[in-house]
Write a protein that holds these residues in place. Structure first.
Motif, PDB file in Angstrom:
ATOM      1  N   LEU A  19     -41.596 -35.677  14.900  1.00 39.54           N
ATOM      2  CA  LEU A  19     -42.403 -36.645  14.161  1.00 39.54           C
ATOM      3  C   LEU A  19     -42.361 -37.994  14.862  1.00 39.54           C
ATOM      4  O   LEU A  19     -41.291 -38.504  15.187  1.00 39.54           O
ATOM      5  N   THR A  27     -48.684 -33.506  16.432  1.00 43.65           N
ATOM      6  CA  THR A  27     -47.240 -33.507  16.221  1.00 43.65           C
ATOM      7  C   THR A  27     -46.649 -32.371  17.056  1.00 43.65           C
ATOM      8  O   THR A  27     -46.888 -31.202  16.748  1.00 43.65           O
ATOM      9  N   ALA A  68     -45.773 -41.009  11.382  1.00 45.74           N
ATOM     10  CA  ALA A  68     -46.512 -39.744  11.302  1.00 45.74           C
ATOM     11  C   ALA A  68     -46.303 -39.103   9.934  1.00 45.74           C
ATOM     12  O   ALA A  68     -45.217 -39.183   9.346  1.00 45.74           O
ATOM     13  N   THR A 127     -50.553 -29.395  12.490  1.00 47.11           N
ATOM     14  CA  THR A 127     -49.917 -30.352  13.397  1.00 47.11           C
ATOM     15  C   THR A 127     -50.811 -30.738  14.567  1.00 47.11           C
ATOM     16  O   THR A 127     -50.391 -31.497  15.451  1.00 47.11           O
TER      17      THR A 127
END
Length: 290
Positions: A97, A270, A101, A247
């Protein structure tokens, strides 16, 4: 006898000899300015080069760790749990992260569930025709801004909260800080702010929610030992596909991605750092082919 003038001259000479002689040299001036050391700030290019070197070192260290293919990992865990046919396979996905985020979360429909699904309790902020459609679609709680106090006082508890675009500005000032940390605040990016409330509720049926913790780690049971290997592999791929979409690591785009792209934005990526498969009594095995 000495004359008065002679006596005065002698007294003057004696007084001059007894007088202390002081130096007339200039005093050395010592600078009192503080010696302030200047801190050298590396350039962006130097910082990027340092980050690349650290990433290369980390990659070399990572290569030393044992990794197995998914099918080999399933075979190892099955051998460990040979006496426990109802033991559970657990998938662990670790993400990195960034600052600010959002915690990854999403929904997945596994072809064969490892355990019974918990029923979702759906709360909808809607009025008029959309509110009636939400009730018919199976929403448990439907209303307007009058539901805000009930949420803040925990009278209304829900696992999913939906909202129409017309009401999102009215509920955000009071509920944003309350529902945001819980991951329940309606959001256009996740598709929970929509006029198609009934369609969203129908898509919820048969799915289960997953969510990472604050460190960015996702854990979920995906199968039991008595599942055929093909079912375990299919569940693994399906769940990981959902994580990759949420993500930003997948080329597939969902409705939220398409809306962001049309608005000129993009979902931040991510990174996924590790994928492990473990069992109730077995070790966590790094998966190489995810």
């Amino acid at each position: 006898m000495l004359g008065p003038l002679f006596r005065r001259s002698i007294v003057a000479e004696c007084s001059a000899l007894q007088t202390r002689q002081f130096t007339t040299s200039s005093v050395l001036q010592i600078s009192r300015k503080k010696n302030v050391s200047t801190i050298r700030v590396p350039s962006k290019k130097a910082q990027a080069a340092k980050a690349r070197r650290k990433a290369a070192i980390a990659a070399k260290e990572d290569e030393k760790n044992l990794k197995l293919t998914l099918e080999d990992a399933i075979s190892v865990l099955r051998a460990v749990e040979v006496a426990s046919p109802r033991a559970t396979y657990e998938l662990t996905v670790r993400t990195q992260l960034g600052n600010g985020a959002a915690v990854p979360r999403g929904r997945v429909n596994l072809p064969r569930e490892a355990k019974a699904k918990a029923e979702d309790k759906i709360l909808v902020f809607a009025e008029g025709r959309i509110a009636e459609e939400a009730k018919k679609a199976g929403a448990h709680i439907v209303g307007g801004v009058d539901l805000i106090d009930g949420i803040l006082n925990n009278r209304h508890r829900a696992t999913t909260i939906l909202c129409t675009p017309q009401l999102i500005r009215a509920i955000t000032p009071k509920l944003g800080r309350f529902l945001g940390p819980l991951g329940l605040m309606p959001s256009e990016r996740r598709g929970t702010v929509t006029e198609d409330i009934a369609g969203y509720i129908s898509r919820l049926r048969g799915t289960s929610e997953w969510r990472a913790d604050r460190a960015g780690t996702i854990r979920a049971p995906i199968a039991t030992m008595d599942f055929p290997m093909e079912d375990v592999v299919t569940n693994f791929r399906q769940f990981l596909s959902s994580v990759k979409r949420a993500t930003g690591n997948s080329k597939e785009q969902d409705a939220g991605d398409r809306k962001l792209k049309s608005a000129g934005g993009a979902r931040p990526v991510t990174p996924i750092t590790k994928v492990l498969l473990s069992s109730t009594r077995g070790p966590g095995i790094r998966i190489s082919d995810f």
